[in-house]
Design an enzyme around this catalytic site. Structure first.
Site, PDB file in Angstrom:
ATOM      1  N   ASP A   1      40.471  48.828  35.791  1.00 60.51           N
ATOM      2  CA  ASP A   1      40.272  48.067  37.186  1.00 60.51           C
ATOM      3  C   ASP A   1      41.661  47.491  37.452  1.00 60.51           C
ATOM      4  O   ASP A   1      41.966  46.507  38.229  1.00 60.51           O
ATOM      5  CB  ASP A   1      39.477  46.716  36.535  1.00 60.51           C
ATOM      6  CG  ASP A   1      38.069  47.294  36.369  1.00 60.51           C
ATOM      7  OD1 ASP A   1      37.646  48.330  36.839  1.00 60.51           O
ATOM      8  OD2 ASP A   1      37.396  46.654  35.441  1.00 60.51           O
TER       9      ASP A   1
ATOM     10  N   LYS B   1      43.481  51.283  41.003  1.00 59.95           N
ATOM     11  CA  LYS B   1      43.861  52.656  41.115  1.00 59.95           C
ATOM     12  C   LYS B   1      43.261  53.048  42.376  1.00 59.95           C
ATOM     13  O   LYS B   1      43.735  53.943  43.008  1.00 59.95           O
ATOM     14  CB  LYS B   1      43.241  53.553  39.908  1.00 59.95           C
ATOM     15  CG  LYS B   1      43.582  53.065  38.438  1.00 59.95           C
ATOM     16  CD  LYS B   1      43.120  53.746  37.210  1.00 59.95           C
ATOM     17  CE  LYS B   1      41.724  53.281  37.054  1.00 59.95           C
ATOM     18  NZ  LYS B   1      41.548  52.083  36.502  1.00 59.95           N
TER      19      LYS B   1
ATOM     20  N   GLY C   1      34.735  52.581  38.532  1.00 61.78           N
ATOM     21  CA  GLY C   1      34.267  51.851  39.849  1.00 61.78           C
ATOM     22  C   GLY C   1      35.590  51.725  40.257  1.00 61.78           C
ATOM     23  O   GLY C   1      36.449  50.693  40.166  1.00 61.78           O
ATOM     24  N   HIS C   2      35.879  52.601  41.253  1.00 64.51           N
ATOM     25  CA  HIS C   2      37.187  52.215  42.199  1.00 64.51           C
ATOM     26  C   HIS C   2      36.998  51.951  43.511  1.00 64.51           C
ATOM     27  O   HIS C   2      35.986  52.506  44.302  1.00 64.51           O
ATOM     28  CB  HIS C   2      37.891  53.660  42.113  1.00 64.51           C
ATOM     29  CG  HIS C   2      38.090  54.148  40.817  1.00 64.51           C
ATOM     30  ND1 HIS C   2      39.061  55.368  40.515  1.00 64.51           N
ATOM     31  CD2 HIS C   2      38.115  53.821  39.606  1.00 64.51           C
ATOM     32  CE1 HIS C   2      39.150  55.580  39.143  1.00 64.51           C
ATOM     33  NE2 HIS C   2      38.500  54.571  38.618  1.00 64.51           N
TER      34      HIS C   2
ATOM     35  N   GLN D   1      39.201  54.389  33.792  1.00 66.04           N
ATOM     36  CA  GLN D   1      39.506  53.465  32.870  1.00 66.04           C
ATOM     37  C   GLN D   1      41.090  53.189  32.999  1.00 66.04           C
ATOM     38  O   GLN D   1      42.029  53.208  33.729  1.00 66.04           O
ATOM     39  CB  GLN D   1      38.954  54.031  31.512  1.00 66.04           C
ATOM     40  CG  GLN D   1      37.644  54.175  31.446  1.00 66.04           C
ATOM     41  CD  GLN D   1      37.206  55.383  32.168  1.00 66.04           C
ATOM     42  OE1 GLN D   1      37.217  56.384  31.882  1.00 66.04           O
ATOM     43  NE2 GLN D   1      36.133  54.915  33.191  1.00 66.04           N
TER      44      GLN D   1
HETATM   45  P1  GDP Z   1      40.052  50.484  39.988  1.00 65.62           P
HETATM   46  O1  GDP Z   1      38.990  50.836  39.060  1.00 65.62           O
HETATM   47  O2  GDP Z   1      41.443  50.574  39.064  1.00 65.62           O
HETATM   48  O3  GDP Z   1      40.130  51.091  41.066  1.00 65.62           O
HETATM   49  O4  GDP Z   1      39.976  48.946  40.415  1.00 65.62           O
HETATM   50  P2  GDP Z   1      38.697  48.102  40.746  1.00 65.62           P
HETATM   51  O5  GDP Z   1      38.329  48.762  41.995  1.00 65.62           O
HETATM   52  O6  GDP Z   1      37.748  48.232  39.633  1.00 65.62           O
HETATM   53  O7  GDP Z   1      39.316  46.645  40.776  1.00 65.62           O
HETATM   54  C1  GDP Z   1      40.255  46.412  41.631  1.00 65.62           C
HETATM   55  C2  GDP Z   1      39.771  45.304  42.727  1.00 65.62           C
HETATM   56  O8  GDP Z   1      41.075  44.668  43.038  1.00 65.62           O
HETATM   57  C3  GDP Z   1      38.824  45.821  43.763  1.00 65.62           C
HETATM   58  O9  GDP Z   1      38.095  44.814  44.031  1.00 65.62           O
HETATM   59  C4  GDP Z   1      40.095  45.921  44.772  1.00 65.62           C
HETATM   60  O10 GDP Z   1      39.617  45.776  46.199  1.00 65.62           O
HETATM   61  C5  GDP Z   1      40.993  44.599  44.616  1.00 65.62           C
HETATM   62  N1  GDP Z   1      42.260  44.869  44.800  1.00 65.62           N
HETATM   63  C6  GDP Z   1      43.131  46.150  44.705  1.00 65.62           C
HETATM   64  N2  GDP Z   1      44.366  45.884  44.761  1.00 65.62           N
HETATM   65  C7  GDP Z   1      44.581  44.607  45.283  1.00 65.62           C
HETATM   66  C8  GDP Z   1      45.524  43.831  45.737  1.00 65.62           C
HETATM   67  O11 GDP Z   1      46.596  43.854  45.554  1.00 65.62           O
HETATM   68  N3  GDP Z   1      45.182  42.174  45.859  1.00 65.62           N
HETATM   69  C9  GDP Z   1      43.847  41.903  45.962  1.00 65.62           C
HETATM   70  N4  GDP Z   1      43.687  40.628  45.922  1.00 65.62           N
HETATM   71  N5  GDP Z   1      42.749  42.692  45.387  1.00 65.62           N
HETATM   72  C10 GDP Z   1      43.058  44.058  45.315  1.00 65.62           C
HETATM   73  P1  IMO Z   2      37.805  52.081  35.831  1.00 63.30           P
HETATM   74  O1  IMO Z   2      37.893  53.426  36.277  1.00 63.30           O
HETATM   75  C1  IMO Z   2      37.482  48.824  33.200  1.00 63.30           C
HETATM   76  C2  IMO Z   2      35.044  49.569  29.559  1.00 63.30           C
HETATM   77  C3  IMO Z   2      33.739  49.083  29.290  1.00 63.30           C
HETATM   78  C4  IMO Z   2      33.725  48.839  27.665  1.00 63.30           C
HETATM   79  C5  IMO Z   2      34.336  50.379  27.315  1.00 63.30           C
HETATM   80  C6  IMO Z   2      33.454  51.440  27.093  1.00 63.30           C
HETATM   81  O2  IMO Z   2      37.175  51.380  37.166  1.00 63.30           O
HETATM   82  O3  IMO Z   2      38.928  51.248  35.631  1.00 63.30           O
HETATM   83  P2  IMO Z   2      32.012  52.961  28.221  1.00 63.30           P
HETATM   84  O4  IMO Z   2      30.996  52.585  29.495  1.00 63.30           O
HETATM   85  O5  IMO Z   2      32.994  53.931  28.656  1.00 63.30           O
HETATM   86  O6  IMO Z   2      31.255  53.444  27.027  1.00 63.30           O
HETATM   87  O7  IMO Z   2      32.672  51.701  28.167  1.00 63.30           O
HETATM   88  O8  IMO Z   2      35.170  50.561  28.373  1.00 63.30           O
HETATM   89  N1  IMO Z   2      35.211  50.330  30.976  1.00 63.30           N
HETATM   90  C7  IMO Z   2      35.910  50.029  31.853  1.00 63.30           C
HETATM   91  N2  IMO Z   2      36.678  48.763  31.862  1.00 63.30           N
HETATM   92  N3  IMO Z   2      37.324  49.833  34.034  1.00 63.30           N
HETATM   93  C8  IMO Z   2      36.645  50.982  33.853  1.00 63.30           C
HETATM   94  O9  IMO Z   2      36.730  51.887  34.786  1.00 63.30           O
HETATM   95  C9  IMO Z   2      35.872  50.999  32.652  1.00 63.30           C
HETATM   96  N4  IMO Z   2      35.097  52.208  32.173  1.00 63.30           N
HETATM   97  C10 IMO Z   2      34.590  51.684  30.974  1.00 63.30           C
HETATM   98  O10 IMO Z   2      33.432  47.805  30.008  1.00 63.30           O
HETATM   99  O11 IMO Z   2      34.462  47.803  27.250  1.00 63.30           O
HETATM  100 MG    MG Z   3      37.274  49.690  38.429  1.00 63.15          MG
END
Ligand code: GDP
Ligand code: IMO
Ligand code: MG
Length: 421
Positions: free
Chosen positions: A13, A16, A40-41, A222
């Site tokens: 998270d 990315k 979840g991107h 991840q």
């Molecule tokens: P990912 O799994 O690495 O793609 O990240 P996620 O989407 O799960 O979580 C990142 C969260 O931060 C999302 O809600 C994005 O919309 C948000 N986000 C990404 N970059 C920024 C930033 O520079 N500032 C803020 N405030 N939010 C951001």
């Molecule tokens: P993105 O790509 C954050 C965490 C879960 C749990 C552990 C194992 O959005 O960054 P799993 O479902 O793989 O068996 O879970 O890994 N986890 C993540 N945490 N971002 C993710 O993906 C994750 N994918 C799995 O919360 O602790």
């Molecule tokens: Mg994510």
């Protein structure tokens, strides 16, 4: 041409998806190499938020092809929903989505096994997303798995039934009630739906495109600290989340990898169980969670929040051979009372920047350096010099301590809310 990689340096998270979406215009292919619907991107397209689980985050660049590599595990139901969501946004991905025949399938019974296994672990549960990831990778390495290429074979139903029976036997070990019928109906509907998509031998496909001089970006899911080999085991996911995973998950040779973008938040989060040395608790943790809106993109769970952790980041940079650091969510820290950076672990009274073998049970104190918050970030930002001085100082400190250039600083969730150094 060579392959660049973008991946998370923390526990996932890191933002990315947003950075891939931004960088994608420089590439002809974006490819996912591991993970599955546990990811979840989040991206913003025409002001609308979308969360991708299986589809690469280059999807909003109309020129670009998207590859789901052999290292990914696919839940057909989730993939079908993602495609339908994109269609509803007038993004027709069908001609631009290529799926490796060797990618493994997540069966309905994998999801049930994931749930049953987590429930049986009680207090020691991993905090899995319950998407069937662990059981699907177990079947892959146990040489029992079903691959998406199998849907093209005449005996697919028999193969499915054989694996299903095995899972039903395993489920007898657990005290877990479930109902399969509805899940299976939607699963088979999704399999039929996916038949119209292009299944490919992705290793050849990518190599041929590289030969033509095209550029490929491999998108990690991840984060490095969730890697099955080097993460905070057993509180990890079941795939190879590091740069090395790109070779296994796409069929690329190590010598073909060039730039490695490692993404880190300006602070740190993790969701699920497991160690988190710089974690903040109580009001402090809640303040950071509220400022960063830290709730899981896949499960909606509140993310645990804390300060950036330099020993863990150094470890991840080393393992990935990261060439560029991307700092996201710098804006979230704008108005905090004070900002801290965890610089060293203190283990048994000794300061170290190395992670101990059993980070789960070793008592760790963290040494911090304090920084002042930087206040509002004024827009538009054209260069790093437009950022508040305190933020520039924070970035310079990270560069020096981590010995890596910070190439991008993200200051908001939308595609262009960032500055490139
Ligand atoms: P990912 O799994 O690495 O793609 O990240 P996620 O989407 O799960 O979580 C990142 C969260 O931060 C999302 O809600 C994005 O919309 C948000 N986000 C990404 N970059 C920024 C930033 O520079 N500032 C803020 N405030 N939010 C951001
Ligand atoms: P993105 O790509 C954050 C965490 C879960 C749990 C552990 C194992 O959005 O960054 P799993 O479902 O793989 O068996 O879970 O890994 N986890 C993540 N945490 N971002 C993710 O993906 C994750 N994918 C799995 O919360 O602790
Ligand atoms: Mg994510």
């Amino acid at each position: 041409m060579k392959v660049d990689v973008l991946l998370g340096l923390q526990w996932g998270d890191e933002g990315k998806g947003k950075i891939v979406d931004y960088l994608a215009e420089n590439y002809q292919i974006v490819a996912r190499f591991q993970g599955g619907p546990n990811a979840g991107h989040t991206l913003y397209y025409q002001g609308k938020k979308i969360v991708l689980h299986t589809i690469p985050s280059g999807v909003f660049q109309p020129h670009l092809d998207n590859v789901i590599g052999n290292g990914v595990v696919i839940d057909p139901v989730v993939l079908k929903k993602e495609i339908e969501t994109l269609n509803a946004m007038d993004v027709d991905i069908c001609p631009r989505l290529y799926i490796s025949r060797k990618a493994h399938l997540i069966l309905p019974t994998h999801k049930i096994l994931d749930q049953a296994s987590e429930q049986a672990k009680g207090n020691e549960k991993i905090g899995s997303t319950l998407r069937g990831i662990g059981p699907a990778y177990m079947d892959k390495t146990g040489r029992n798995g079903l691959r998406i290429g199998d849907i093209e074979t005449a005996d697919f139903s028999e193969k499915y039934e054989k694996l299903r029976q095995k899972h039903l036997h395993l489920l007898k070990l657990y005290d877990f009630s479930f109902s399969l019928e509805e899940l299976e109906t939607t699963w088979f509907e999704a399999i039929v739906f996916l038949k119209k998509f292009q299944l490919i031998d992705a290793e050849y496909f990518i190599q041929e495109r590289l030969q033509k001089g095209e550029r490929v970006l491999a998108e990690g899911a991840q984060g490095s600290m969730l890697d099955i080999e080097f993460g905070t085991y057993p509180y990890v996911t079941s795939s190879n989340t590091l740069t090395s995973g790109v070779c296994q998950g796409l069929g690329i040779a190590p010598t073909q990898i060039e730039r490695v973008w490692g993404v880190s938040k300006a602070y740190c989060t993790r969701v699920g169980g497991g160690p988190f040395p710089t974690e903040l608790f109580g009001e402090e943790g809640e303040a950071l969670r509220a400022a960063g809106n830290e709730f899981g993109a896949t499960t909606g769970r509140p993310r645990r929040c804390g300060w950036i952790d330099l020993p863990a980041l150094k470890y991840a940079i080393m393992l990935n051979g990261a060439t560029d650091l991307v700092i996201t969510k710098a804006d979230v820290l704008n108005h905090l009372q004070e900002i801290k950076v965890g610089t060293h672990y203190k283990i048994g009274g000794k300061a170290t920047q190395k992670l101990p073998y059993d980070i789960n049970t070793t008592p760790i104190e963290v040494e911090y350096t304090n920084f002042k918050a930087w206040g509002d970030i004024k827009t538009p930002i054209e260069s790093i010099g437009d950022l508040p001085e305190a933020l520039q100082g924070y970035v310079a400190f990270l560069e020096k301590e981590l010995d890596i250039p910070v190439s991008i600083i993200s200051v908001g969730p939308e595609r262009n809310q960032l500055v490139v150094k």
